[in-house]
Design a protein around this motif. Sequence first.
Motif, mmCIF file in Angstrom:
data_model
loop_
_atom_site.group_PDB
_atom_site.id
_atom_site.type_symbol
_atom_site.label_atom_id
_atom_site.label_comp_id
_atom_site.label_asym_id
_atom_site.label_seq_id
_atom_site.Cartn_x
_atom_site.Cartn_y
_atom_site.Cartn_z
ATOM 1 N N THR A 134 1.380 1.784 -8.538
ATOM 2 C CA THR A 134 0.459 0.700 -8.141
ATOM 3 C C THR A 134 1.034 -0.056 -6.850
ATOM 4 O OG1 THR A 134 1.468 -0.709 -9.631
ATOM 5 C CG2 THR A 134 -0.710 0.531 -10.101
ATOM 6 N N MET A 135 2.083 0.358 -6.387
ATOM 7 C CA MET A 135 3.071 -0.376 -5.526
ATOM 8 C C MET A 135 2.545 0.145 -3.976
ATOM 9 S SD MET A 135 7.028 -0.479 -4.429
ATOM 10 C CE MET A 135 7.828 -2.138 -5.125
ATOM 11 N N GLU A 136 2.364 -1.113 -3.140
ATOM 12 C CA GLU A 136 1.783 -0.851 -1.795
ATOM 13 C C GLU A 136 2.989 -0.236 -0.884
ATOM 14 O OE1 GLU A 136 0.459 -3.705 1.939
ATOM 15 O OE2 GLU A 136 0.335 -4.721 -0.104
ATOM 16 N N ARG A 137 2.596 0.602 -0.252
ATOM 17 C CA ARG A 137 3.484 1.262 0.533
ATOM 18 C C ARG A 137 3.255 1.136 2.088
ATOM 19 N NH1 ARG A 137 2.221 4.945 -3.342
ATOM 20 N NH2 ARG A 137 1.068 6.158 -1.826
ATOM 21 N N LEU A 138 4.285 0.963 2.952
ATOM 22 C CA LEU A 138 4.181 1.106 4.499
ATOM 23 C C LEU A 138 5.221 1.896 4.945
ATOM 24 C CD1 LEU A 138 3.830 -2.358 3.570
ATOM 25 C CD2 LEU A 138 4.157 -2.814 5.509
#
Length: 161
Positions: A134-138
């Motif tokens: 669920t972690m946002e990734r950039l």
Amino acid sequence: MAELTLFADYHQIHTFNEGSQPDFADQWTGQAVADRLVVTEDAVAIGTTVNVNVAVSVEVLDGSPADDSTEFDHVAEASIRCTSGRLVVMGCTDYEPDAQRFAVEPGWLRMRICQANLDRAYEVDIDSDEDPETMERLRVQIWPAAATAQVVVKRWLPPST
């Protein structure tokens, strides 16, 4: 490539020329929020979906990367001038002397900011950084290039509630 976990306080990650003193406070217009990007001559603020830790990968390249925007939820590009040859990447409220620095070609750079897992991060919100699923990734890709206008290649919108 460097893999970082940065605290996206105020929903922001900052990238800037070492020695700059970026101030984005009054620049988050409605358009900037929609674009998830504020750009000055020597700094870029990346808007995030969540206000917790996000996974950030940074790639310094020799030239323009292949277009893989279909693999991401939101993709934007901007130009930045880095006269110092060192680009700082940090969370909005991180302690700048401890921030990660990247050696780059001095002068104008192009940055492609690709963001992924935004629907899942948005849904879980403050708990999104507790699970890699669920972690946002950039992904921030940087290469030498003449200055050109910022552009949103692919736009993400929050799910309707």
